[in-house]
Design an enzyme around this catalytic site. Structure first.
Site: not given
Ligand SMILES: Cc1cc2nc3c(=O)[nH]c(=O)nc-3n(C[C@H](O)[C@H](O)[C@H](O)COP(=O)(O)OP(=O)(O)OC[C@H]3O[C@@H](n4cnc5c(N)ncnc54)[C@H](O)[C@@H]3O)c2cc1C
Length: 388
Positions: A348, A371, A373
């Site tokens: 807890g 960087e 997913t």
């Molecule tokens: C706290 C935080 C800090 C960040 N810092 C930076 C930064 O400094 N600079 C910057 O440029 N970005 C930054 N990001 C952005 C981050 O890199 C993106 O959120 C990430 O790349 C995912 O993009 P998205 O959120 O649009 O998700 P989406 O691409 O929309 O993905 C949604 C879901 O679909 C899945 N998916 C998408 N395409 C595929 C595929 N081809 N095959 C299988 N699954 C897939 C993904 O894995 C995810 O589960 C940051 C994000 C956060 C939350």
């Protein structure tokens, strides 16, 4: 801890590197760790931590000497990221983000650009990397920010979201599409945006699950005039620069996650040896020993893999994208798993803020998302085995 300490000792740091690590550990213990819970609770930007990092000149270790730096091994940089992140993941990502944003300028900028722009970073300025947009997450090629040449300037229009250090950076590495190139991918270009440009605004700051001390911002670019001299490479070279740069920032993200994993592991060992139930410490129960054994094995393997990737980079290898993906995937999955187990281990108390286990869990989650997913990394690694 014998197993782990032996692995770390096998690294054979030079005397100079040991000195740097010792100094980093001192600021971690004296400044960064004591600030961590407060920063998480208040969401304030950790300027004291940044000042302590800059007092040691830690940006200088990734900047060439002729541009104000004092370059040291990539392996050392990764270890510093881990040490800072172990104490405070927010501060770890603030420091690492400067590297992520500025490394492409170091690697792909011309001498004039590096001499003019890097001084500020060597002296302790913060950098940001701006790739993601509302329409361009995992598929960065969907970005809509435009770069329109106009005489000696480039006019930048568009927006970015989720940008770490977005409201505090001195220099922003911004990706966008060159207006004169029709093909979507071939048009991607990259430039350095300097702070306080007319037309630049921070639209909002995200309220997040974790990493509360690190600011994550939506940015708007409304007709910003950037000197053409700030364009890296030629128009259309952005995608090549982006992919090469991610290869170096992904092990850095892995090192940040390694810091969280180390913290969770150490907390489990400490708490497991202290907490007594049914007349024994909870670590005397074999089920808990088995859980810890599995996690320890994964952690030591990660330590070795990350050192292997760092050695590739330090040895001049440029084709290490898959190795970097493996590091990012395994380190971040381990950080999440370790932090979840750490909460469970604390019972807890793990769910409450008196211990840092719950912060580690909240901080760990994003490492599997940014960087690239972890689905994307699985795709990159898996695709390398297909023959078609
Ligand atoms: C706290 C935080 C800090 C960040 N810092 C930076 C930064 O400094 N600079 C910057 O440029 N970005 C930054 N990001 C952005 C981050 O890199 C993106 O959120 C990430 O790349 C995912 O993009 P998205 O959120 O649009 O998700 P989406 O691409 O929309 O993905 C949604 C879901 O679909 C899945 N998916 C998408 N395409 C595929 C595929 N081809 N095959 C299988 N699954 C897939 C993904 O894995 C995810 O589960 C940051 C994000 C956060 C939350």
């Amino acid at each position: 801890m014998k197993l782990w300490e032996k692995v770390l000792r096998a690294r054979r740091w030079s005397d100079e590197e040991l000195q740097v690590l010792d100094q980093v550990q001192r600021i971690v213990d004296a400044v960064i760790a004591p600030n961590a819970a407060r920063i998480d609770a208040t969401g304030e930007f950790p300027w004291d931590n940044v000042a302590a990092i800059n007092a040691l000149g830690l940006n200088a270790i990734f900047i060439p000497e002729q541009f104000g730096g004092m370059p040291m091994a990539y392996k050392l940089y990764l270890e510093i990221v881990s040490l800072i992140s172990e104490a405070c993941a927010s501060t770890g990502i603030i420091y690492a983000t400067t590297f992520h944003g500025m490394k492409p300028l170091i690697d792909f900028g011309n001498d004039e650009q590096r001499a003019r722009l890097l001084k500020r970073i060597a002296a302790g300025g913060l950098g940001a990397l701006a790739i993601t947009e509302a329409t361009a997450g995992s598929d960065a090629t969907g970005m809509r920010t435009t770069f329109t040449p106009d005489g000696d300037d480039i006019i930048v229009d568009g927006s970015k979201c989720f940008i770490s250090n977005g409201d505090v950076a001195d220099l922003y590495l911004v990706f966008g599409k060159w207006s004169e190139i029709a093909d979507s991918k071939s048009s991607i270009s990259v430039l350095v945006l300097e702070k306080a440009q007319r037309g630049f605004s921070v639209v909002s700051k995200e309220k997040k699950m974790g990493h509360n001390g690190s600011s994550t911002c939506a940015l708007a670019f409304d007709g910003i005039r950037v000197p053409r001299a700030n364009l890296l490479g030629k128009p259309g070279e952005g995608l090549r620069i982006l992919l090469a740069s991610l290869n170096k920032s992904r092990p850095s993200i892995a090192a940040h996650a390694r810091g969280i994993a180390r913290a969770a592991f150490k907390d489990m060992v400490t708490y497991g040896n202290e907490r007594v139930q049914s007349g024994r410490t909870v670590l005397e129960f074999q089920g808990n020993q088995f859980a810890l054994a599995d996690l320890a094995s994964e952690l030591v393997m990660l330590e070795r893999w990350l050192d292997y990737v760092a050695d590739l980079v330090d040895g001049g290898d440029t084709d290490f994208g898959l190795e970097a993906s493996v590091a990012k995937l395994r380190a971040t999955d381990l950080a999440m798993k370790m932090a979840l187990e750490c909460v469970q281990f604390h019972g807890g108390y793990g769910y409450c803020r008196d211990y840092r286990a719950e912060r580690l869990m909240r901080d760990a989650k994003i490492t599997q998302i940014w960087e690239g997913t972890n689905q994307i990394h699985r795709q990159l690694i898996g695709r390398s085995f297909t023959t078609k």
